[in-house]
Each structure stands twice: as structure tokens, then as C-alpha cells.
Scaffold this active site. Sequence first.
Site, short mmCIF file in Angstrom:
data_model
loop_
_atom_site.label_atom_id
_atom_site.label_comp_id
_atom_site.label_asym_id
_atom_site.label_seq_id
_atom_site.Cartn_x
_atom_site.Cartn_y
_atom_site.Cartn_z
N SER A 39 -50.50 0.17 -20.94
CA SER A 39 -50.87 -1.17 -21.41
C SER A 39 -50.01 -1.62 -22.58
O SER A 39 -50.07 -2.77 -23.00
CB SER A 39 -52.34 -1.19 -21.82
OG SER A 39 -53.14 -0.86 -20.72
N CYS A 40 -49.22 -0.71 -23.12
CA CYS A 40 -48.27 -1.09 -24.17
C CYS A 40 -47.19 -2.00 -23.56
O CYS A 40 -47.01 -2.03 -22.35
CB CYS A 40 -47.58 0.14 -24.77
SG CYS A 40 -48.62 1.10 -25.89
#
Lengths: 173, 415
Positions: A39-40
Site C-alpha cells: 500500500s506504500c
Amino acid sequence: MKTYGSEPGAPTPDPIQVGISEFYITAEDVTLKSYGLGSCLAVALYDADSGVAGLAHVMLPDGDSNEDSDGNPGKFADTAIRAMLRQMVEAGATYTSVEAKIAGGSDMFEFESFGEAVGKRNVDAAREELDKLGVPIVAEEVGGQRGRTVEFDASNGTLSINSSEDESGVTEL
Amino acid sequence: MKLDVNALGTFYRMAREGAGLAAGRLTSMTGVQTRVGVTKLNFMRGSEIRAEIDDGSEKVGVRVELSAGLEGHSIIIFDRDAALQVVQTLVKEAASEEFDEMDQSAVTEVGQIMTNGFIDGWADVLGTVIDVSTPDFIEGETAEPFFGDLETAPSDEDLALLFRSQIEAVGREIGYKHYLLPEHDSMSEILERQRVDGSDGIEYDKLVGFDKLAQQGATEVASAVTTLTGIETVVEIRRLNFVSLETIPEEIANEKKVGVAFSFDGTPSGYLLFLFDEASAREIVEATVPSPPDNEFGEMGTSAIKELGNIMASGFLDGWANVLDTTIDHSPPEFIHDMGAAVIDPVVIDLGENQEYAFVFDTQIQAADRAFDCDIYAIPNEDDLERALNDLDVDRVEDAKTTAEFPVDEVESDT
């Protein structure tokens, strides 16, 4: 934050690893690499005229509302983009010719506790900040449910993405 | 002695600054590029520290005594072979096979440079002066020569706070272990000074008690795996770490992992992940699905792995809940098959909204007779953990039931 023993004359490692919450600016012909983005989000900025490049590996969307962002601008999409842009200009880039590419921001899980999708929030925050600063996003590979490893070639601004689902090869932006 | 997250954060920064300065000094001494890898604070029992050192291989180390701002001892221990490599990589082109006097003095020098780097970093963070004695060169195969004579050495049941860091030189890790054994009084004084006013903090004894139970919970999980799959497994490594959230994904190997993730809710709430390498996940599918499919990670295999994860999670969390005398519910399992770091970063991001650091209960289960590795990461929400531990009655620790019930029937009917 990673510490490189940067004594004069010591060789620069290649690729240079950009860990979570870090960013790296360079005018040299090196490769910047971030492993295993879930999700970065990876934000790659490049000015073709001056050859100055930067890669950020951001973790959270909003640094302006977080008091810790002063000490660690690379952690948040908004503060990382501003800090990178400033340092790139200091390193010789022309503000108006900087272009952006972004990759990552997946949403791997559907936990109730996550509330609004965490990956999407990072992507939205980066888009908003880049738009505010007038930096065009020229390419992107975001969202979905897969991890990505990115390599940013600082000599030509190519962002290569290796995705876990796409075993056939590498996507180049 | 009370641990407060802010104070632990200070120690964490000390560990990181120290490693950074140590790496920088090595670079300036040798001209070799160095880089600091993962840094963590690690709570470890005296017995575990001794077991870690007593692995039968020869070791060399450099020990100094600290005084003034921080009292205690700092010890850097290299495996003898690693020490020779360090000498080779950093000091001269080719070291001899024998550990001669010159090598010994080179290792002492490297050890001293690193030690001074660490300590200058700590002093910077603490804003104080730390005095360092002249270094002693120590050789041995067990913990005894390194700290047997020290009063600061932790007893078998004591949890010592260790600074763990990695330094790489020219892409290769310099293998060393670094132990800081502070004087109890000096340590509590620093902890007290760094504590934020109004913060409760966690009683050290409660953390020790809880950790003991977490150990039993891990054993339960290993035996559940054995019961369900027939694969004989044991708890190989078990640690309680205190790290910055960013460190967690970095520590996971970049290869593809198969995992089952849960969120859990109660006091404490948080996330629990079981990560298998692909070969181990295949073993599970082969062991639990009557006629294993061609694609191990198709629907049937995925559901078998999820079910096993479900039972492991119940075992792990029931153990915690029993000790804490509370209820901890967990979500349905989420299956993941992806790059190691990518699997855990969403969890880190979610926790990162409200906390900078995390206690990570880190467990590794292995099989004796085949390749089977499972890494378990339990990452509680920090405020909840603090609350849960402060409610913990340490006396309960001895008699709490940690054996969880495993609904074996359910699994069989699902597969």
C-alpha cells in the site's frame, strides 16, 4: 532512516535502496530502488533537462496534519513531494520541467479496521499534491491487489516495475 | 522500572544513531562503503542470550565499561571467522588463516571504533557524556568469558534490553552481535528522565510476565501445526522486539511469501500474520488436502492454508486472552501470495496513523525433518497493549491456562 557512510572518495552503491519513509535525490547516473511496495507509494520525479532525479517511498498520505512530519518528511506523500522538489531545484533542476511517475498504492486486505482503503489514500494524496504544485503525472501503475518492486533509472527517468502477478517481466513507465 | 514508549523511542534512536556513527567511522577508517541495515531493540532473556552465544563456534569480542551518563558494559562479539573476514574486508587485503597478534589488534581496533561510534551516538541522543574504559579483547566459545564476571549480566529469567543493528560493508553483512548491559539503576534513571509526563508506561515486570506467556502461546501454535499437518514443528526463535514501524517490512526477505493475515480486536487489538515461504506452503497443502491439486495455491490449497492459519490464530490469541482475562476476537483470514514486504506494509501503514513504534512478537516455527518455516508477526496497537499489560495480574501468569482449544473437526470438514 538508513545511514550511508558517505566519506569523500567512497563509492556510491548501485542500486541505491530507498526504504520506507525515505527519499533520495541524485544528479548522477545511478539506479534508485524500492522493494516490495504494497500500500506504500513510490513517487519518482525527473527533470530531463538537468538530469536531476528523485525517488520517494511514502507510507502515509497526509503530513500537514501530522506533527511528526517536520522530522521525517519522507514518510508522507505531501511533505515528501515538496521536500524532494525543493532539493531537486537546489541540485539544479528547473521546477517547471519536473515530471512525475507514480507506482504502488495497492489494497491487499479488506479488513474492517482499515476503514477507507489505505493504498488508495496514498495515491489520492500524491495526485493532489502534485496537482497543487503543477507537476504533471506522465505515467502511473497504481492500485490493485499486488505488490511491486520499482527501479528508477536516474540517467533517463525510466521507472521499471516488477509486479508479483506479472511474472512475465517488467513494466516500464 | 517502567517502560514508556517515548523512553523506548529514545533508546531506539540511540541504537540507530549509534549504528550510523559506527558505520560512518568504519568507512572513514577503511574507505570501504558501509550501510546500516535493520535496527531494533530486542528484549531477551538471560538464558536466551547465553544460548545464542553458546553455539559451539569460537568467538572474539571487545568489551568496554561505561560510566558517567550511562553505566554498564558494551560488548561486541564476532564469530571468529566473521572477525577474520572483517579484518580481510576492512583492514588488509589478505588476512592469514591463523588468528595472529596483528589480526587480534585489528579486530580490537575495529571493535573499538564501532564501540566508540555506538556510544557517541547514544550520548548525542541522551544529550550527555558517556565515559568509556580501554577495551578488553576476549576470546571464547560460551557466554562465560564475555560476561560471566559481570554483575550487570541478566539472570536466566531476566529480560535484558539489547540493541540490535546490522552493518553491511560492500554489500556484505558484517556479522556481529552487540550487547549493551546497563546497570539497573542507571537504566531506570534514564527511562524515568525520558518518560513523558502523564504517561503510564508499562511495568517492566508485567512485560516479562506477558512475554513468558507469549512463549507458551507460540509452543501451542507449533503443536497445533503438528496435529493438523503431521509435520513435526518446534518454536525455533521467539523474540519481543521494539522497532520503528518502517523496520518491519524491511526485515522480511524480498522473496514471494504465502501468508494468512488477521486483524484482531479487544484489549489489545492489532494484526497477526503468518508468513510461509512457498515451499513450506506447498508442504501444508500436500499434508492437509487428501489429493493435492496441481496448483497448490488454487482454491483448494488456499482454503487449506487459510484454515490452518485460522486455527493457529485462535491458538495464539486465546493464549493471550486467557492470560489477560479478556476476549480477543479475530477477523476471518485473508490469504496473500506476494512479495514479503508488500504483504506487511498495509498493516504498518494502518498502525502508522497513530503510532511511530511497535512491539512486535516475532516467532519462527520450523520443522526438523523438512523445509518448513513459518514466521509469525503479532503487532498489537501500542495504546491497547499498554492498557492490557497494566491490567495484567502478574500472579496469574503462573496458573493461567494457555492451552487453546483447537476445533480440529471444522478443518477436516472444510478441506
